[in-house]
Design a protein around this motif. Structure first.
Motif, PDB file in Angstrom:
ATOM      1  N   ASN A  15     -12.446 -28.886 -43.140  1.00  0.00           N
ATOM      2  CA  ASN A  15     -13.453 -29.568 -43.931  1.00  0.00           C
ATOM      3  C   ASN A  15     -14.780 -28.844 -43.749  1.00  0.00           C
ATOM      4  O   ASN A  15     -15.069 -28.354 -42.667  1.00  0.00           O
ATOM      5  N   SER A  17     -17.712 -30.278 -43.940  1.00  0.00           N
ATOM      6  CA  SER A  17     -18.729 -31.169 -43.387  1.00  0.00           C
ATOM      7  C   SER A  17     -18.800 -31.013 -41.875  1.00  0.00           C
ATOM      8  O   SER A  17     -17.918 -30.438 -41.242  1.00  0.00           O
ATOM      9  N   ASP A 102     -12.485 -36.520 -50.128  1.00  0.00           N
ATOM     10  CA  ASP A 102     -13.746 -35.978 -49.648  1.00  0.00           C
ATOM     11  C   ASP A 102     -14.068 -34.691 -50.411  1.00  0.00           C
ATOM     12  O   ASP A 102     -13.264 -33.757 -50.414  1.00  0.00           O
ATOM     13  N   ASN A 104     -15.842 -32.313 -49.645  1.00  0.00           N
ATOM     14  CA  ASN A 104     -15.970 -31.167 -48.738  1.00  0.00           C
ATOM     15  C   ASN A 104     -14.647 -30.738 -48.110  1.00  0.00           C
ATOM     16  O   ASN A 104     -14.613 -29.833 -47.280  1.00  0.00           O
TER      17      ASN A 104
END
Length: 194
Positions: A15, A17, A102, A104
């Motif tokens: 990811n 993030s 998500d 990201n």
């Protein structure tokens, strides 16, 4: 050694993030909705329900399908499945879909032909082939022939997946991607689904 041509859809892989955690959210599939949705298929929303993403109908994706559960109308028992078989006419409750949503999130996907180093940072469409009702896995691939510098394409190529035997010099290379045209992305664009 040549890469193996064995598509698996979009598989979560890290990811962008700070937390790096894979996130998914529960959505609904419409009662008696036709068409199967497989584990790893790109999905979007139509009328508030999860449907398989189709670039001819949709402009943005909401995420990647990660299974579903519902009360089986034939047995009356809870059913968990990594794919939705299509045309489930429920008599109780809802068809609940898990979607990795998500914006990201990174995914690994197999390319249907070649991807070269210069393609990293560009965008691409997806190429669908029917998934497997035995394994429940998607057969979606990155459409190598579509790679371009176009914001309208649904996936962004982030890199080549670092794994033994994954050869960038061969067709069917596994690449790391991010959903470029994401419903919850920075632009917050709406879907053009009918």
């Amino acid at each position: 050694m040549a890469n193996v041509d064995k598509a698996f859809g979009l598989r979560p892989q890290g990811n962008l993030s700070a937390t790096g955690a894979q996130k998914q959210y529960g959505y609904k599939i419409a009662d008696n909705q036709s068409g199967a949705i497989y584990l790893g298929d790109l999905v979007t929303l139509s009328g508030g329900y999860v449907v398989k993403f189709d670039a001819t109908l949709h402009t943005v994706a909401v995420g990647v399908f990660n299974g579903c559960n519902y009360i089986n109308p034939s047995t009356g028992k809870p059913t968990w499945s990594n794919f939705y078989p299509g045309s489930v006419n429920i008599t109780s409750g809802y068809i609940n879909a898990d979607v990795i949503d998500d914006p990201n999130q990174l995914f690994v996907i197999q390319a249907d032909e070649d991807v070269v180093q210069a393609d990293i940072g560009l965008n691409a469409a997806i190429a669908y082939t029917a998934g497997s009702s035995v394994t429940g896995l998607s057969a979606t691939e990155l459409d190598s022939s579509s790679i371009a510098n176009s914001a309208a394409l649904v996936l962004k190529i982030v890199g080549i997946f670092d794994a033994p035997g994954n050869d960038i010099a061969e067709n069917f290379v596994d690449v790391v991607v991010k959903i470029n045209a994401h419903m919850y992305g920075s632009t917050g664009v709406a879907n053009t689904a009918p």
